[in-house]
Design a protein around this motif. Structure first.
Motif, mmCIF file in Angstrom:
data_model
loop_
_atom_site.group_PDB
_atom_site.id
_atom_site.type_symbol
_atom_site.label_atom_id
_atom_site.label_comp_id
_atom_site.label_asym_id
_atom_site.label_seq_id
_atom_site.Cartn_x
_atom_site.Cartn_y
_atom_site.Cartn_z
ATOM 1 N N SER A 9 -16.052 -4.749 -15.879
ATOM 2 C CA SER A 9 -16.102 -3.448 -16.561
ATOM 3 C C SER A 9 -15.599 -2.334 -15.656
ATOM 4 N N VAL A 10 -15.946 -2.428 -14.374
ATOM 5 C CA VAL A 10 -15.479 -1.422 -13.402
ATOM 6 C C VAL A 10 -13.961 -1.516 -13.260
ATOM 7 N N ARG A 11 -13.456 -2.756 -13.224
ATOM 8 C CA ARG A 11 -12.012 -2.943 -13.080
ATOM 9 C C ARG A 11 -11.271 -2.369 -14.291
ATOM 10 N N LYS A 12 -11.805 -2.584 -15.499
ATOM 11 C CA LYS A 12 -11.146 -2.066 -16.707
ATOM 12 C C LYS A 12 -11.154 -0.538 -16.716
ATOM 13 N N ASP A 13 -12.270 0.076 -16.367
ATOM 14 C CA ASP A 13 -12.344 1.548 -16.329
ATOM 15 C C ASP A 13 -11.394 2.114 -15.292
ATOM 16 N N ALA A 14 -11.334 1.476 -14.119
ATOM 17 C CA ALA A 14 -10.441 1.957 -13.061
ATOM 18 C C ALA A 14 -8.984 1.871 -13.502
ATOM 19 N N ALA A 15 -8.637 0.769 -14.173
ATOM 20 C CA ALA A 15 -7.269 0.609 -14.656
ATOM 21 C C ALA A 15 -6.933 1.643 -15.729
ATOM 22 N N THR A 16 -7.864 1.903 -16.635
ATOM 23 C CA THR A 16 -7.632 2.885 -17.702
ATOM 24 C C THR A 16 -7.399 4.273 -17.117
ATOM 25 N N ASN A 17 -8.236 4.669 -16.179
ATOM 26 C CA ASN A 17 -8.096 5.991 -15.567
ATOM 27 C C ASN A 17 -6.794 6.102 -14.769
ATOM 28 N N ALA A 18 -6.463 5.056 -14.029
ATOM 29 C CA ALA A 18 -5.238 5.076 -13.227
ATOM 30 C C ALA A 18 -4.010 5.119 -14.130
ATOM 31 N N LEU A 19 -4.029 4.370 -15.226
ATOM 32 C CA LEU A 19 -2.895 4.362 -16.158
ATOM 33 C C LEU A 19 -2.704 5.730 -16.788
ATOM 34 N N SER A 20 -3.801 6.360 -17.156
ATOM 35 C CA SER A 20 -3.718 7.693 -17.757
ATOM 36 C C SER A 20 -3.094 8.686 -16.784
ATOM 37 N N ALA A 21 -3.516 8.631 -15.517
ATOM 38 C CA ALA A 21 -2.955 9.550 -14.517
ATOM 39 C C ALA A 21 -1.477 9.248 -14.260
ATOM 40 N N LEU A 22 -1.127 7.961 -14.240
ATOM 41 C CA LEU A 22 0.245 7.572 -13.907
ATOM 42 C C LEU A 22 1.230 7.965 -14.994
ATOM 43 N N THR A 23 0.833 7.853 -16.253
ATOM 44 C CA THR A 23 1.751 8.092 -17.363
ATOM 45 C C THR A 23 1.819 9.552 -17.791
ATOM 46 N N GLU A 24 1.185 10.445 -17.050
ATOM 47 C CA GLU A 24 1.317 11.871 -17.347
ATOM 48 C C GLU A 24 2.732 12.355 -17.091
ATOM 49 N N ILE B 123 0.865 -1.186 0.000
ATOM 50 C CA ILE B 123 0.000 0.000 0.000
ATOM 51 C C ILE B 123 0.896 1.228 0.000
ATOM 52 N N ASP B 124 1.009 1.855 -1.153
ATOM 53 C CA ASP B 124 1.919 2.986 -1.351
ATOM 54 C C ASP B 124 1.086 4.253 -1.524
ATOM 55 N N ALA B 125 1.062 5.084 -0.480
ATOM 56 C CA ALA B 125 0.224 6.283 -0.511
ATOM 57 C C ALA B 125 0.647 7.242 -1.618
ATOM 58 N N VAL B 126 1.951 7.350 -1.867
ATOM 59 C CA VAL B 126 2.447 8.251 -2.917
ATOM 60 C C VAL B 126 1.958 7.779 -4.282
ATOM 61 N N LEU B 127 2.059 6.476 -4.509
ATOM 62 C CA LEU B 127 1.617 5.921 -5.784
ATOM 63 C C LEU B 127 0.101 6.057 -5.946
ATOM 64 N N LEU B 128 -0.623 5.895 -4.861
ATOM 65 C CA LEU B 128 -2.077 6.055 -4.925
ATOM 66 C C LEU B 128 -2.449 7.487 -5.307
ATOM 67 N N GLN B 129 -1.693 8.455 -4.830
ATOM 68 C CA GLN B 129 -1.950 9.842 -5.243
ATOM 69 C C GLN B 129 -1.621 10.033 -6.724
ATOM 70 N N ARG B 130 -0.574 9.317 -7.197
ATOM 71 C CA ARG B 130 -0.198 9.435 -8.611
ATOM 72 C C ARG B 130 -1.293 8.897 -9.536
ATOM 73 N N VAL B 131 -2.105 7.959 -9.028
ATOM 74 C CA VAL B 131 -3.153 7.397 -9.890
ATOM 75 C C VAL B 131 -4.517 8.009 -9.614
ATOM 76 N N GLY B 132 -4.546 9.126 -8.855
ATOM 77 C CA GLY B 132 -5.786 9.887 -8.799
ATOM 78 C C GLY B 132 -6.432 10.120 -7.462
ATOM 79 N N LEU B 133 -5.952 9.489 -6.374
ATOM 80 C CA LEU B 133 -6.561 9.734 -5.066
ATOM 81 C C LEU B 133 -5.988 11.013 -4.464
ATOM 82 N N ASP B 134 -6.806 11.700 -3.639
ATOM 83 C CA ASP B 134 -6.248 12.854 -2.931
ATOM 84 C C ASP B 134 -5.454 12.339 -1.726
ATOM 85 N N SER B 135 -4.734 13.234 -1.080
ATOM 86 C CA SER B 135 -3.795 12.816 -0.030
ATOM 87 C C SER B 135 -4.504 12.143 1.145
#
Length: 960
Positions: A362-377, A306-318
């Motif tokens: 479907s929820v898992r695929k959407d979550a992964a797509t959104n997280a990947l987009s945020a991470l690769t910015e 559980i990496d809080a920094v990485l979770l923020q990188r994929v879209g969660l607030d602090s």
């Protein structure tokens, strides 16, 4: 008779891997019958086998058993204790004597009888009432089991606090279990009772791979296919419940099926997650509120930690990211690893998979797509590449996932993190891949396998890959493949092949135009082949060709250090330290480990220290470099053998054997068997030592060094270890003969022992052995020079040359003064050699043999080597010396410890460890040195399988 109820029903098949823990419980039961009550708390992760251990023990107990269990909230207070009271009464406990008065009120509180005014909730009263009730069971002592204390309410824990303080007044063994989590009231139960004089703690860890494999076989009722065992070990991670559930699910899914009276495994049908485990995880996930549930599922998508920094990188607030760790721990989906800075991780890889699988596809695929987009910015860090690859695969971006994994593997190979690289490439192999990408992945796999020391696999892969690189006319790729091939050959000791591979890709054998890393490894091959001058020249050219190149610089400095070591360990140490620093600065873990081995060799040679080797081993394991970890293990086995720390020597030898056999390094495996044989020989186990010698020769049948080590350490030393000096002489002579057949003899352990024994018996090989001790490679090794001075003493004493005798003795003493730390670590080894020399001194009438024998007897006896001590005492007695009473234990060893070979003196030390005394305090009580106590502690750890002093102290509380 008190109710046994379901005791024994929890176990399925045999209890595997818990022999020491079961013996501890049996000892506690015996102690309860003989000396009064006590408690034992068994703790561990869910599924680790706490209930199975308790049930197996309870089924064997000859006496009344009362079983109870705490349950999750909302449960009424004192529920488990009420169940205990009811079980005791149902089983025949006589409660008439406590029906009235204050204790009667306490009992009615537990049984729910009477009105509120008549009950008594004081924990002292309730606890005493329960103890008196249990004590009234027929056929005492009583086994009282309370399972799942992590669910206990605060009132129950308060009552049990009173109970544990007064158990010794009642014939009751309280056996409780708890998970390694905080109790409902926020306390950790194991910490609550730690240090209690009447409560022992047993912490159950994961099963070893060997025990886990046995468990799988037991679950199937026959031998499981090796491919399934490997698969199940990876899935189950040593957790018994997971292993059993996964095996059962594999049978149901037909992944495991019988064919021709044997089990067969079809990996394509293997279940991803056992159904019962998946259902349990999903229930815990559903217990979370919607937003925390979504965030925990997202955390499972991106990794096990559980990496809080990485979770923020994929879209969660602090705030959301910080709360995830608390949520997963509260839901008992994760653990806090306090040994690693309090990092929070999902309990198992399966836990993470089950949490991720709890999302709708479907929820898992959407979550992964959104997280990947945020991470690769932003540009991806090394630790983010695999996360991005996993997200890409879940999002359906297979090509992107493949490219990310290949890049992750490439970065890992660059710094020597071979285990990481290979695991990434395994993931690549599971994805569709194009020809170009396939070539890159195969090249990276070859490099990773070669660096990891997995030579047979690398050498099998190299020829076709080299042909493909030549067809593609990829000259840099050709260099990389040839270099990896040479590294693989070198890890097997085939240095001529390594040099030939490198020379094949240079014009007419000239390496001037080759890359710096080819030059530096060619320098390593040269020094391994005895070409010291050529190695030095190649190393200098490598430094000139790649002054800033990390790997080539580290290897070139390593070679220069080895060249300097021919004349000075101090100068060599400067080069090795520079190599280690260069590796550290460049983040090259594998090369740092290699340099630390060389640093450790100097430390061990001059001071007998081991910190360099242990640091090298840790770094090598961290990056998955099996070959380097094997070399570190060899050196640790060797230095512990010199120090007569036989338990540690055997442990490191066994690690070396396991690693070397895995990588196909036959020579290293043979050396491991020789080191193990030496440990057995020093312990007086002649048959085991000789068997280890046979295994060494089998591992490397045509190797003169392996034969020489086996003859000297496993056979000659085995005879010497029981005082049979004459029988050892021809074996030591064979050892020297074989070691002299090496192109360049190295300063291995037999050279410190064999020449002394041969000199004492005036053997013809003495002169050749002594001549080798004064060659440049041996002169810089103090332990070899101790042996040389002792040989000179024998020769001078026999010749009646007083001046030469005094000179040799002065040289020996001067060496001790110049290397005091080393001499202290080698005190038992040197005392043993002095006792051997005393044979010649007694026969020829020179020196101080009686004084040397008496000192040897004292030092060896205090170190726990009673056979050698008795031998030295016998020599002194035969020469007319008065005999001292050797220190032996004051106490009879309990029967439960006898199978472990614990001596009376070691049991004395164990008892004092139970009193939480330090080594120095124990030494004062037993009138021995602290180093002697340290040796006893090390041997106790090895014999009993305990991991540290705390566990030895807990064992002491249970058995005395």
């Amino acid at each position: 008779m008190a109710a046994r109820r379901t005791a024994g029903e929890a176990t399925r098949g045999r209890l595997i891997g818990r022999d020491v823990d079961l013996a501890s419980l049996r000892s506690a039961w015996t102690g309860t019958a003989d000396a009064g009550g006590r408690g034992v708390l068994v703790s561990g992760a869910p599924g680790i086998g706490k209930s199975a251990l308790v049930a197996t023990f309870a089924a064997d107990v000859d006496g009344p058993c009362v079983l109870s269990r705490c349950t999750p909230p909302p449960a009424p207070p004192l529920r488990a204790l009420s169940e205990s009271a009811l079980g005791a009464i149902t089983g025949g406990a006589d409660h008439t004597g406590i029906s009235d008065g204050i204790f009667g009120a306490g009992l009615r509180t537990l049984l729910g009888a009477g009105d509120a005014a008549d009950s008594q909730h004081n924990p002292l009263v309730v606890g005493e009432a329960l103890l008196r009730l249990l004590s009234s069971c027929p056929d005492a002592p009583v086994l009282w089991i309370v399972e799942d204390l992590h669910w206990a309410d605060a009132e129950t824990l308060e009552v049990l606090d009173y109970v544990t303080d007064h158990l010794n007044e009642h014939p009751v063994l309280l056996l409780a279990t708890t998970r390694d989590v905080a109790a409902v009231d926020g306390t950790r139960v194991a910490s609550r009772w730690a240090g209690h004089p009447d409560v022992g703690l047993i912490g159950l860890g994961r099963l070893s791979d060997a025990d886990a494999a046995l468990l799988v076989d037991d679950a199937l009722g026959g031998a499981a296919p090796a491919s399934f065992v490997e698969h199940a070990l990876r899935i189950g991670e040593g957790t018994p419940l997971l292993l059993q559930e996964y095996t059962r699910e594999s049978v149901v899914s037909k992944a495991l099926h019988m064919q021709d009276a044997a089990w067969r495994f079809d990996e394509g049908r293997a279940p991803s997650i056992p159904r019962t485990y998946r259902d349990a995880v999903e229930r815990r996930v559903r217990s979370l509120p919607p937003l925390p549930r979504r965030n925990v599922q997202l955390a499972a998508l991106i990794g096990r930690e559980i990496d809080a920094v990485l979770l923020q990188r994929v879209g969660l607030d602090s705030d959301e990211a910080a709360a995830v760790a608390d949520d997963v721990v509260r839901a008992q989906l994760a653990i806090v690893d306090w040994s690693d800075d309090g990092r929070v991780r999902f309990r198992h890889a399966l836990t993470r998979d089950a949490v991720a699988a709890s999302m709708a596809p479907s929820v898992r695929k959407d979550a992964a797509t959104n997280a990947l987009s945020a991470l690769t910015e932003q540009e991806l860090a090394d630790n983010e590449l695999e996360v991005a690859a996993v997200l890409a695969e879940v999002a359906g971006e297979t090509s992107m996932a493949r490219d990310l994994l290949v890049e992750s593997a490439r970065r890992a190979v660059r710094v020597g993190a071979t285990a990481t690289a290979i695991s990434r490439l395994d993931l690549v192999d599971a994805l569709p891949i194009d020809v170009e990408g396939g070539l890159a992945a195969r090249e990276l796999r070859l490099e990773a396998l070669a660096l990891a020391g997995r030579a047979p696999e690398a050498l099998a892969l190299a020829p076709q890959l080299l042909a493909d690189m030549r067809r593609a006319d990829d000259q840099p790729g050709i260099y990389r493949v040839v270099l990896a091939r040479a590294r693989a050959a070198g890890s097997l000791g085939r240095w001529e092949d390594a040099a030939d591979h490198l020379d094949d890709v240079t014009a007419d054998g000239e390496v001037g135009g080759a890359p710096a890393d080819v030059l530096s490894f060619r320098a390593i091959a040269a020094i391994e082949l005895g070409d010291v001058a050529g190695a030095e020249a190649l190393a200098q050219r490598a430094l000139e060709a790649g002054a800033d190149a990390g790997v080539s610089r580290c290897e070139a400095l390593e070679v220069l250090g080895r060249v300097a070591r021919e004349t000075s360990y101090e100068v060599a140490g400067v080069h090795f330290a520079a190599a280690a620093k260069a590796a550290e600065d460049a983040g090259l873990l594998l090369w740092q480990a290699r340099a630390l081995i060389e640093v450790g060799l100097g430390e061990a040679t001059l001071r007998g220290g081991m910190s360099g080797f242990t640091a090298a081993y840790d770094r090598a394991v961290q990056c998955g470099a099996l070959g380097v970890s094997a070399m570190a293990a060899y050196n640790l086995a060797n230095i512990n053998g010199f120090g007569f720390r036989t338990g540690d020597a055997a442990m490191w030898a066994e690690r070396l054997i396991s690693t070397a056999s895995t990588t196909g390094a036959a020579k290293l495996e043979a050396m491991g068997w020789a080191m193990l044989g030496r440990a057995h020989a020093l312990d007086g186990q002649r048959a085991k030592a000789r068997l280890a010698g046979d295994r060494a020769r089998t591992a490397a049948p045509d190797d003169c060094e392996a034969d020489g080590l086996a003859a000297g350490l496993c056979e000659g030393l085995a005879d010497l270890g029981v005082g049979d000096v004459e029988s050892s002489v021809p074996l030591f002579a064979r050892s020297i003969e074989r070691l002299l057949e090496m192109p360049v003899p190295t300063a291995t352990a037999p050279w410190c022992i064999a020449p002394v024994v041969l000199a004492v018996h005036d053997h013809p090989m003495t002169a050749a052995a002594r001549e080798q001790l004064v060659t440049p490679a041996f002169l810089g090794v103090p332990v070899m020079q101790f042996a040389r001075f002792l040989v000179d003493e024998v020769i001078a004493g026999r010749a009646g040359d007083r001046a030469a005798l005094d000179s040799a003795r002065a040289g020996f003493d001067d060496l001790r003064e110049r290397h005091p730390a080393l001499a202290d670590r080698l005190s038992m080894f040197l005392a043993h050699l002095r006792a051997v020399v005393a044979i010649a001194a007694l026969e020829d009438g020179w020196g101080t043999p009686l004084e040397d024998l008496q000192r040897a007897e004292k030092v060896l006896d205090e170190g726990g080597f009673s056979k050698l001590a008795r031998w030295a005492a016998g020599l002194a007695r035969d020469a007319g010396a008065p005999q001292r009473r050797r220190g032996k234990g004051r106490t009879d060893v309990p029967e439960v410890l006898e199978p472990f070979g614990v001596t009376a003196r070691e049991f004395d030390v164990l008892c004092l460890l139970g009193d939480r005394l330090t080594n120095r305090e124990i030494a004062e009580q037993l009138v021995v040195s602290p180093s002697t106590v340290k040796s006893h502690v090390e041997r106790l750890l090895h014999k009993t399988g305990r991991r540290n002093r705390v566990e030895l102290a807990e064992l002491a509380e249970l058995v005395r």
